[in-house]
Design a protein around this motif. Sequence first.
Motif, PDB file in Angstrom:
ATOM      1  N   ALA A 131       0.832  -1.206   0.000  1.00 50.69           N
ATOM      2  CA  ALA A 131       0.000   0.000   0.000  1.00 50.69           C
ATOM      3  C   ALA A 131       0.862   1.249   0.000  1.00 50.69           C
ATOM      4  N   LEU A 132       2.026   1.128   0.636  1.00 47.85           N
ATOM      5  CA  LEU A 132       2.886   2.306   0.747  1.00 47.85           C
ATOM      6  C   LEU A 132       3.621   2.623  -0.554  1.00 47.85           C
TER       7      LEU A 132
ATOM      8  N   PRO B 102       2.935   2.888  -3.844  1.00 46.20           N
ATOM      9  CA  PRO B 102       2.500   3.966  -4.746  1.00 46.20           C
ATOM     10  C   PRO B 102       2.727   5.354  -4.154  1.00 46.20           C
ATOM     11  N   LEU B 103       2.518   5.466  -2.842  1.00 48.24           N
ATOM     12  CA  LEU B 103       2.701   6.767  -2.189  1.00 48.24           C
ATOM     13  C   LEU B 103       4.159   7.197  -2.267  1.00 48.24           C
TER      14      LEU B 103
ATOM     15  N   LEU C  56       4.944   8.251  -5.712  1.00 45.77           N
ATOM     16  CA  LEU C  56       4.380   9.587  -5.965  1.00 45.77           C
ATOM     17  C   LEU C  56       5.240  10.673  -5.312  1.00 45.77           C
ATOM     18  N   ALA C  57       5.711  10.381  -4.095  1.00 46.16           N
ATOM     19  CA  ALA C  57       6.541  11.351  -3.389  1.00 46.16           C
ATOM     20  C   ALA C  57       7.805  11.648  -4.175  1.00 46.16           C
TER      21      ALA C  57
ATOM     22  N   CYS D 198       6.865  13.852  -7.146  1.00 49.54           N
ATOM     23  CA  CYS D 198       6.623  15.236  -6.709  1.00 49.54           C
ATOM     24  C   CYS D 198       7.940  15.945  -6.415  1.00 49.54           C
TER      25      CYS D 198
ATOM     26  N   ILE E 242       9.569  16.857  -9.655  1.00 43.88           N
ATOM     27  CA  ILE E 242       8.930  18.012 -10.309  1.00 43.88           C
ATOM     28  C   ILE E 242       9.375  19.308  -9.633  1.00 43.88           C
ATOM     29  N   LEU E 243       9.351  19.306  -8.307  1.00 50.16           N
ATOM     30  CA  LEU E 243       9.714  20.528  -7.576  1.00 50.16           C
ATOM     31  C   LEU E 243      11.175  20.887  -7.806  1.00 50.16           C
TER      32      LEU E 243
ATOM     33  N   ALA F 253      11.375  22.427 -11.294  1.00 50.46           N
ATOM     34  CA  ALA F 253      10.800  23.776 -11.288  1.00 50.46           C
ATOM     35  C   ALA F 253      11.712  24.733 -10.535  1.00 50.46           C
ATOM     36  N   GLY F 254      12.292  24.251  -9.453  1.00 46.14           N
ATOM     37  CA  GLY F 254      13.177  25.095  -8.654  1.00 46.14           C
ATOM     38  C   GLY F 254      14.403  25.518  -9.428  1.00 46.14           C
TER      39      GLY F 254
END
Lengths: 210, 204
Positions: free
Chosen positions: B11-12, B14-15, B18-19, B22, B25-26, B29-30
């Motif tokens: 269960a963990l 996918p999270l 995703l982290a 993210c 991406i940041l 962008a930074g």
Amino acid sequence: MAIDYTTTDKPVSAELLLIPPLLALSTTLIISFTAGLMFLFLFAAIAVSVSLLRHFISWRLRIPFLLLIIATWISLFEMVLMVYFYGLREQFGVYLPLLACNSLVFSVAEEYYLRLPLRLSLQHAVRTGLVIFLLFVTTGTFRELLAFGSLGTGMTWTGSALHLDPHLPDTVTGLAITRAAPGAFLCLGLLIALWNYCTGRYRGARQQPA
Amino acid sequence: MNERVSNALPALLPLLFLAVICAGILMMAGSLSRDRIESNRRTAQLRLIAEVMYLPYDNDLLSDRLQISDRDYFAAGTPVGVYRAHKDGQPIGLVFMPVMASGYNGLIELAVGVTYNGELTGVRVHQHRETAGLGDQIHQNRSSWISGFDQRSLANTPVAAWGVSSDGGDFDQISGATISPRGVIKAVRNTLDYYAIHKNELYK
């Protein structure tokens, strides 16, 4: 459409109570206009990403999942503001990153976008965003008019693009209370009073026996 | 215990995945926005500094910068930036920023401009949290109070005159606020005192 949302039996005024951190800053039209617009886009972005990804995440992990999505979007929004509207970012100060744990954004995401399919989520987000946008613009107009006697200072329309250069109007007159944070609550209170008057709830409540 | 951990892991995943996305991406962008943000920050600073340093200068004010810190002259011992203006190699003046003044609601951040001869070119409030309608009159957008500093120096204003008029000083009072103007006056005067003593080192 926006009005539709406010007429459902969901207590809008109760949701309004969750907005104030940024609303308190809405001293002028330019600030409230951008803050409202930001909420609109923020809701849409969160709705789309949460709704698309909701099946991959176990229900028990929804809170870290939502925090992750919301915090990522807010960081991205912050960078965009710092690149294109640096002065605005300075006006928002610490309140912008604080939106990541704003209970309105969070509860709406948990309540709706985790359960609804993409189209309905987006529709809900646009409605909520529009209501908040209208609220911000009204408050900003009210406060700038009363506190500075001007409207739209720092906003210039050049025919092709809107230039935003936030600075407070050069004036020493006006109602100090509308310039201070309580001015936002005053305006909010007047709006809610107007709303209750229009919907007749006010009268209905009064006629009930004690 | 072990069983529970192994149940939670699928269960963990996918999270966690995703982290990582993210964060990626940041980071992207930074790194894309870093230069623009830095130049925006400098422009904003330069705008305030230009407001207090109206004398003509031909150097890059923002990069000609010293950092000083002196507990006896600057509130809370916070480091103060000194931006040095030159024209044709000759010193023109300095801008001290941020100079911290103690106000009613914490520190008031000031920009203080001084000519080579020790005369104030101007003082501006950068950030403050003074009461709206009372203490915030020190801000240039709220009233013209702060322009009372223009052209003042230790030479043309005696020690006793550095105060609000109710204290026997030369500066206007602000009704309903005594702490904010007192704090600002004291901070500006201390800056001039510091300048008088350290003038030669500051231009070195």
